[in-house]
Design an enzyme around this catalytic site. Structure first.
Site, PDB file in Angstrom:
ATOM      1  N   GLU A 117       0.845  -1.211   0.000  1.00 41.36           N
ATOM      2  CA  GLU A 117       0.000   0.000   0.000  1.00 41.36           C
ATOM      3  C   GLU A 117       0.873   1.252   0.000  1.00 41.36           C
ATOM      4  O   GLU A 117       0.569   2.235  -0.686  1.00 41.36           O
ATOM      5  CB  GLU A 117      -0.917  -0.003   1.230  1.00 41.36           C
ATOM      6  CG  GLU A 117      -1.970  -1.094   1.138  1.00 41.36           C
ATOM      7  CD  GLU A 117      -2.836  -1.174   2.375  1.00 41.36           C
ATOM      8  OE1 GLU A 117      -2.296  -1.468   3.463  1.00 41.36           O
ATOM      9  OE2 GLU A 117      -4.047  -0.919   2.266  1.00 41.36           O
ATOM     10  N   GLU A 137      -3.381  -9.657   3.831  1.00 45.21           N
ATOM     11  CA  GLU A 137      -4.252  -9.294   4.965  1.00 45.21           C
ATOM     12  C   GLU A 137      -5.370 -10.298   5.211  1.00 45.21           C
ATOM     13  O   GLU A 137      -5.703 -10.602   6.355  1.00 45.21           O
ATOM     14  CB  GLU A 137      -4.875  -7.907   4.726  1.00 45.21           C
ATOM     15  CG  GLU A 137      -3.940  -6.745   4.994  1.00 45.21           C
ATOM     16  CD  GLU A 137      -3.110  -6.354   3.787  1.00 45.21           C
ATOM     17  OE1 GLU A 137      -2.991  -7.160   2.834  1.00 45.21           O
ATOM     18  OE2 GLU A 137      -2.571  -5.240   3.783  1.00 45.21           O
TER      19      GLU A 137
HETATM   20  N1  3HC Z   1       4.515  -7.489  11.749  1.00 47.11           N
HETATM   21  C1  3HC Z   1       5.183  -7.883  12.853  1.00 47.11           C
HETATM   22  N2  3HC Z   1       6.083  -8.886  12.853  1.00 47.11           N
HETATM   23  C2  3HC Z   1       6.304  -9.523  11.698  1.00 47.11           C
HETATM   24  C3  3HC Z   1       5.632  -9.172  10.516  1.00 47.11           C
HETATM   25  C4  3HC Z   1       4.701  -8.098  10.563  1.00 47.11           C
HETATM   26  N3  3HC Z   1       4.041  -7.688   9.486  1.00 47.11           N
HETATM   27  N4  3HC Z   1       6.051  -9.986   9.528  1.00 47.11           N
HETATM   28  C5  3HC Z   1       6.957 -10.812  10.077  1.00 47.11           C
HETATM   29  N5  3HC Z   1       7.113 -10.529  11.382  1.00 47.11           N
HETATM   30  C6  3HC Z   1       8.037 -11.169  12.323  1.00 47.11           C
HETATM   31  C7  3HC Z   1       7.703 -12.649  12.532  1.00 47.11           C
HETATM   32  O1  3HC Z   1       6.768 -12.799  13.577  1.00 47.11           O
HETATM   33  C8  3HC Z   1       9.066 -13.222  12.901  1.00 47.11           C
HETATM   34  O2  3HC Z   1       9.296 -12.922  14.244  1.00 47.11           O
HETATM   35  P1  3HC Z   1      10.140 -13.928  15.164  1.00 47.11           P
HETATM   36  O3  3HC Z   1      11.481 -14.028  14.509  1.00 47.11           O
HETATM   37  O4  3HC Z   1      10.146 -13.243  16.482  1.00 47.11           O
HETATM   38  O5  3HC Z   1       9.397 -15.212  15.151  1.00 47.11           O
HETATM   39  C9  3HC Z   1      10.027 -12.385  12.062  1.00 47.11           C
HETATM   40  O6  3HC Z   1       9.326 -11.189  11.708  1.00 47.11           O
HETATM   41  C10 3HC Z   1      10.474 -13.067  10.781  1.00 47.11           C
HETATM   42  O7  3HC Z   1       9.318 -13.516  10.092  1.00 47.11           O
HETATM   43  P2  3HC Z   1       9.278 -14.974   9.417  1.00 47.11           P
HETATM   44  O8  3HC Z   1       9.829 -15.985  10.340  1.00 47.11           O
HETATM   45  O9  3HC Z   1       7.898 -15.142   8.911  1.00 47.11           O
HETATM   46  O10 3HC Z   1      10.311 -14.759   8.220  1.00 47.11           O
HETATM   47  P3  3HC Z   1      10.250 -15.300   6.747  1.00 47.11           P
HETATM   48  O11 3HC Z   1      11.470 -14.815   6.089  1.00 47.11           O
HETATM   49  O12 3HC Z   1       9.942 -16.754   6.738  1.00 47.11           O
HETATM   50  O13 3HC Z   1       8.994 -14.576   6.059  1.00 47.11           O
HETATM   51  C11 3HC Z   1       7.590 -12.739   5.483  1.00 47.11           C
HETATM   52  C12 3HC Z   1       8.993 -13.205   5.878  1.00 47.11           C
HETATM   53  C13 3HC Z   1       7.207 -13.308   4.114  1.00 47.11           C
HETATM   54  C14 3HC Z   1       7.589 -11.235   5.443  1.00 47.11           C
HETATM   55  C15 3HC Z   1       6.570 -13.256   6.519  1.00 47.11           C
HETATM   56  O14 3HC Z   1       7.022 -12.903   7.809  1.00 47.11           O
HETATM   57  C16 3HC Z   1       5.181 -12.700   6.390  1.00 47.11           C
HETATM   58  O15 3HC Z   1       4.414 -13.193   5.597  1.00 47.11           O
HETATM   59  N6  3HC Z   1       4.856 -11.687   7.192  1.00 47.11           N
HETATM   60  C17 3HC Z   1       3.531 -11.147   7.290  1.00 47.11           C
HETATM   61  C18 3HC Z   1       3.196 -10.276   6.135  1.00 47.11           C
HETATM   62  C19 3HC Z   1       1.828  -9.718   6.305  1.00 47.11           C
HETATM   63  O16 3HC Z   1       0.889 -10.388   6.656  1.00 47.11           O
HETATM   64  N7  3HC Z   1       1.697  -8.442   6.031  1.00 47.11           N
HETATM   65  C20 3HC Z   1       0.448  -7.769   6.136  1.00 47.11           C
HETATM   66  C21 3HC Z   1       0.282  -7.243   7.500  1.00 47.11           C
HETATM   67  S1  3HC Z   1      -1.320  -6.574   7.802  1.00 47.11           S
HETATM   68  C22 3HC Z   1      -1.276  -5.064   7.068  1.00 47.11           C
HETATM   69  O17 3HC Z   1      -0.329  -4.708   6.441  1.00 47.11           O
HETATM   70  C23 3HC Z   1      -2.501  -4.225   7.283  1.00 47.11           C
HETATM   71  C24 3HC Z   1      -2.502  -3.016   6.443  1.00 47.11           C
HETATM   72  O18 3HC Z   1      -3.234  -3.238   5.299  1.00 47.11           O
HETATM   73  C25 3HC Z   1      -3.103  -1.847   7.156  1.00 47.11           C
END
Ligand code: 3HC
Length: 701
Positions: A117, A137
């Site tokens: 976004e 999301e």
């Molecule tokens: N917020 C907070 N913490 C996050 C995060 C996020 N968006 N994304 C990842 N983390 C944290 C994980 O909890 C993890 O923490 P830990 O080491 O303490 O366990 C650390 O970052 C590393 O994450 P992964 O182990 O998942 O690392 P990978 O390399 O395997 O994957 C990734 C990376 C593809 C970025 C994966 O973490 C992921 O899919 N993250 C979530 C992405 C997501 O859902 N984004 C949308 C959020 S909602 C949003 O944006 C709302 C908006 O529209 C207003």
């Protein structure tokens, strides 16, 4: 970072954001490991950076770039459910878009959710080929709440936006370029310098400030056509069943098409607020973190050395053995499959081939891949052929005597250091390990059927299992795409042990007054893919049943005696038509009424609430016992088991999370009521009593 070194000056805005300069281009650089989530500090820094760049007359354009492994991977999920911190992301993206100087987003890694976004609010976007973009999301029970539902359709059209936003799946940079999300793909190793060069070009050519909000050409054709959205809803009804977020996402995209941008944003904000404060998103966010916690084992550090596994052996070419073997072949590991009889071996290998070929027919694998994977599988009738395997998994009939015999033989055959695993779903792994001189190399690896599809793997830790062996099994689980949960030894481990009280109650309920379809309906409506009786019909009622030993004491025994053995015989708890549609059966109803009468049970009306409480609260109680005994490390691991192995609806967060959402006090009260009425099976666990008395939850343990 090469280009950072080239920049002539830098102003630190806060600990995670810096404004660097490269001539007339300002680089707004964010460094907030591990994934540059858009935390309050990051948001603040971006706004301040854009403001400073805006007021500095010598700056002509801004590049927004993230250090580390990825562009913003989204909003900071850990902030949801807490008091909001200013500035909020929607304001940040508006501020970027309103910048009087062009802002270019430089994408690498995973530009997800709020990250994408933010990029869409920039005036231009460049990306390296390995970058991925997406809106995950929906998987968190949310919608893109910072303009994503309004900007994406304007860029790519409603059809693609619907697909991308409701699936949550990321797309490649190449696909993003084709769709118009990305303006230019740049060299992999040279992102920042290329983005700066791109920004210079924008300045030199005096290109306009391209604002996605102003685009109309991709949405105009769909305006006033509600059928596009209705058809999409219909086509995905099964997939979306029970989930709130997909429908909310669709409504926002529909608004993007039919309403002015600012109106669409208003709706997006309203629906986002509703979702983020709702129970489903809380559950799905819990699952997100639980999936990451599950790999962490308190007494086994991340740097525990693992044992090399280059070759795998599997004993048994039946449904389980075959599925297990496929997992390893899929990961490129050679597997030797041992069977006792040539026909069984041939049949097993044939089933595997057919499975692969059917995947290829669906276009999800090439025929070369089929051959490559089959080439990794070697059948054998001789256990001696397992002598060079690093890991051997026994997947034979669930019988302790047979398993003991196999492990004692294996011990003599397997090379020193090889890991010996049992795929037992109930039995005592310590007893099995005791048959060998290497109990420290023995553990359980409990796969779920179909083993090549189901994501769950219970790794069962025996009392003597070496930490390196556990670390190796967990890592292998990850390598073959499973979610591995470490559990201790007890009858049925975590999953099957908790299934037992649910089955018991389901069977009691039908004798007390409910019908199988009542119980199934309640659990289906709760969110399970099917109820216990439909499930039993699918699996076959005669598993473990024989005519010789049948006593006709349970409904199931009587059904088997009447050759109603489930779907495969066209009848079981239900009647089935030719397309296997289930219909309640009058005959079964009579069988149940007769059995109730024979057992002297006075049938009564049973409410849906009682069905749900008795089936689910007893599971939560069993889960509490599992925690109390240290069989599971943490309550969220139990949730992961049930979500990934038994179809527990993700939007209810798993049984332990659900228990907390309902309120442990309420669960305890109801268990006490049923205990008084129905007997000791409902006796609350000591842990549940203690937590309620202390006003705590499972997550406080
Ligand atoms: N917020 C907070 N913490 C996050 C995060 C996020 N968006 N994304 C990842 N983390 C944290 C994980 O909890 C993890 O923490 P830990 O080491 O303490 O366990 C650390 O970052 C590393 O994450 P992964 O182990 O998942 O690392 P990978 O390399 O395997 O994957 C990734 C990376 C593809 C970025 C994966 O973490 C992921 O899919 N993250 C979530 C992405 C997501 O859902 N984004 C949308 C959020 S909602 C949003 O944006 C709302 C908006 O529209 C207003």
């Amino acid at each position: 970072m090469s280009s950072a070194a080239e920049t002539s000056s830098a102003t630190r805005i806060n600990p995670v954001v810096e404004l660097r300069r490269d001539g007339e281009i300002a680089v707004l650089a964010v460094n907030s490991p591990p994934v540059n989530a858009l935390s309050a500090q990051v948001r603040e820094g971006i706004v301040e950076g854009i403001r400073q760049a805006g007021t500095d007359a010598s700056v002509k354009a801004v590049v927004l770039h993230c250090d580390g492994r990825t562009f913003f991977a989204g909003a900071d999920i850990s902030e949801f459910g807490k008091p909001p911190k200013q500035p909020m992301l929607p304001e940040v993206v508006d501020f970027i878009e309103a910048s009087s100087k062009p802002v270019v987003a430089a994408l690498h890694g995973t530009a997800l959710g709020g990250g994408l976004e933010t990029a869409l609010a920039c005036h231009y976007r460049v990306a390296v080929p390995s970058a991925k973009c997406g809106f995950p999301e929906v998987k968190l029970g949310l919608l893109p709440g910072a303009g994503g539902t309004q900007r994406l359709p304007r860029l790519v059209g409603p059809e693609r936006a619907l697909e991308m936003i409701t699936s949550g799946s990321p797309i490649s940079a190449k696909a993003a370029k084709e769709m118009g999300i990305v303006d230019e793909i740049v060299d992999e190793g040279n992102l920042l310098a290329s983005a700066i060069a791109f920004a210079r070009k924008v300045v030199a050519e005096n290109r306009p400030l391209k604002k996605v909000r102003d685009l109309d050409d991709k949405i105009a054709a769909a305006r006033g056509k509600p059928e596009i959205f209705q058809e999409f809803r219909k086509a995905n009804a099964r997939k979306f069943r029970g989930f709130q977020a997909p429908e909310y996402n669709i409504r926002c995209i529909e608004a993007a098409v039919n309403q002015p941008f600012d109106e669409g944003i208003k709706l997006e904000r309203k629906l986002f607020q509703e979702l983020v404060s709702g129970e489903q998103s809380a559950a799905q966010r819990h699952v997100f973190f639980a999936e990451r916690q599950v790999w962490k084992i308190p007494d086994i550090s991340d740097d525990t050395p693992t044992l090399p596994v280059k070759k795998v052996g599997v004993i048994g070419a039946g449904t389980m053995g075959g599925g297990i073997s496929m997992n390893f072949a899929n990961a490129g590991l050679p597997v030797t499959i041992v069977e006792a009889k040539p026909e069984a071996l041939e049949r097993g290998l044939g089933v595997i081939r057919r499975n692969y070929e059917s995947t290829a027919k669906k276009g999800r694998m090439s025929m070369e891949d089929v051959e490559r994977r089959m080439g990794l599988l070697t059948g054998s009738l001789n256990m001696e052929d397992l002598a060079d395997c690093d890991l051997i998994i026994e997947a034979v009939f669930e019988n302790m005597a047979i398993k003991k015999e196999i492990f004692s033989k294996l011990d003599a055959i397997a090379k020193p250091g090889a890991i010996l695993a049992s795929n037992t779903s109930y039995l005592n792994v310590n007893e099995i390990a005791a048959m060998t001189k290497r109990p420290e190399h023995v553990l359980g690896m409990h796969f779920f059927s179909p083993a090549n599809v189901m994501r769950l793997l219970e790794v069962v830790r025996g009392e003597k299992t070496d930490k390196r062996v556990i670390a190796t099994a967990m890592q292998l689980g990850r390598q073959i795409g499973k979610i591995a949960v470490l559990v201790g030894v007890c009858h049925g481990f975590v999953g099957n042990r908790m299934l037992e009280p649910r089955q018991r109650e389901a069977n009691r309920l039908i004798l007390e007054g409910a019908m199988p379809w009542d119980v199934d309906r309640v659990l289906y409506e709760f969110g399970f893919p099917m109820g216990p009786f439909a499930m039993a019909d699918l699996a076959g009622l005669d598993i473990g049943w024989s005519r010789e030993t049948s006593k006709g004491e349970t409904v199931r025994e009587i059904l088997c005696e009447q050759d109603r053995r489930g779907q495969k015989t066209g009848a079981g708890f239900y009647d089935y038509d030719e397309s296997r549609n289930a219909k309640p059966s009058k005959l079964v109803e009579q069988i149940i009424l007769d059995l109730s009468a024979k057992k002297g049970i006075a049938r009564r009306t049973i409410s849906d609430q009682e069905i749900l409480e008795r089936c689910v609260y007893t599971m939560i109680n069993e889960g509490a016992k599992i925690l109390e005994e240290g069989i599971a490390i943490r309550s969220s691991d139990i949730d992961i088991v049930w979500i990934n192995g038994y179809g527990w609806p993700i939007y209810r967060g798993g049984p332990m999370f659900y228990g907390e959402q309902v309120g442990l006090g309420k669960v305890l009260d109801r268990l006490r009521v049923y205990e008084a009425k129905l007997g000791p099976e409902f006796k609350p666990s000591a842990l549940l009593e203690r937590l309620v008395a202390e006003g705590k939850g499972f997550r406080d343990l």
